[in-house]
Write an enzyme that holds these catalytic residues in place. Structure first.
Site, short mmCIF file in Angstrom:
data_model
loop_
_atom_site.label_atom_id
_atom_site.label_comp_id
_atom_site.label_asym_id
_atom_site.label_seq_id
_atom_site.Cartn_x
_atom_site.Cartn_y
_atom_site.Cartn_z
N GLY A 73 37.97 41.23 52.51
CA GLY A 73 37.63 39.83 52.72
C GLY A 73 38.64 38.93 52.03
N GLN A 87 41.96 31.09 48.37
CA GLN A 87 42.82 32.14 47.79
C GLN A 87 44.25 32.08 48.32
OE1 GLN A 87 39.98 35.59 48.62
NE2 GLN A 87 41.01 36.30 46.77
N CYS A 134 39.06 42.28 43.81
CA CYS A 134 39.43 40.96 44.32
C CYS A 134 40.93 40.91 44.50
CB CYS A 134 38.98 39.89 43.33
SG CYS A 134 39.38 38.22 43.86
N LEU A 135 41.39 40.42 45.65
CA LEU A 135 42.83 40.35 45.92
C LEU A 135 43.54 39.40 44.95
CD1 LEU A 135 42.88 40.30 49.83
CD2 LEU A 135 43.41 42.23 48.32
N HIS A 156 30.76 37.72 47.63
CA HIS A 156 31.99 37.55 46.85
C HIS A 156 32.87 36.45 47.47
CE1 HIS A 156 35.59 39.47 44.65
NE2 HIS A 156 36.16 38.61 45.48
N GLU A 157 33.03 36.50 48.80
CA GLU A 157 33.91 35.53 49.46
C GLU A 157 33.30 34.13 49.48
OE1 GLU A 157 36.82 36.47 49.77
OE2 GLU A 157 36.46 38.61 49.67
N HIS A 214 33.96 32.48 46.28
CA HIS A 214 35.31 31.90 46.21
C HIS A 214 35.32 30.47 46.72
CE1 HIS A 214 38.10 34.89 44.78
NE2 HIS A 214 37.72 35.80 45.65
ZN ZN Z 1 38.07 37.79 45.59
#
Ligand code: ZN
Length: 149
Positions: free
Chosen positions: A44, A49, A87-88, A130-131, A134
């Site tokens: 995701g 981000q 997380c990216l 999670h997304e 963000h």
């Molecule tokens: Zn993340």
């Protein structure tokens, strides 16, 4: 392709703006976000981000692949699903937030402008929570700091 910002970047703390009109520009953003996510091998990615102030997430889940515009959680189960998530924007760290509902119901607009309501569970539900966090400027590591207080 976009550059993924790390968690020190102020954009990760931005509460993103709702998308009012689904235009070709928005569809391009969704497509580019999806390519960026796949290249980074994420499940995701949220628009802030990659430095875009828009309420958009893209997902690569078993039960959903593509973009959710203006997603919001309508319902959450009380039951918690434990998972070490990544997380990216925070490479190399995995966190069990102790806070993810096992079952959720999400409302969002798709890239054709159609409003949809879908249910997700387990890993899929964790990734979506999670997304959406963000988009509200919340990071998974915030939950750890809360627990340590
Ligand atoms: Zn993340």
């Amino acid at each position: 392709m976009y550059k993924i910002l790390d968690d020190k970047h102020p954009f990760l703390r931005v509460k993103t703006k709702l998308v009012k009109f689904i235009t070709d520009d928005i569809r391009d953003i969704c497509k580019n976000m999806q390519e960026t996510m796949l290249e980074a091998e994420g499940l995701g990615l949220a628009a802030n981000q990659v430095g875009i102030d828009a309420c958009i997430i893209v997902l690569e889940l078993d039960n959903f692949k593509g973009a959710m515009i203006n997603p919001r959680i309508l319902k959450k189960s009380d039951k918690i699903y434990h998972l070490e998530e990544g997380c990216l924007s925070i490479p190399g760290i995995n966190v069990d937030t102790n806070n993810r509902a096992k079952d959720i119901k999400v409302e969002f607009t798709d890239t054709e402008g159609v409003v949809k309501k879908l249910k997700f569970k387990g890993l899929d539900a964790v990734v979506i929570q999670h997304e959406i966090d963000h988009l509200l400027g919340i990071l998974m590591t915030d939950y750890l700091e809360e627990n340590n207080d």
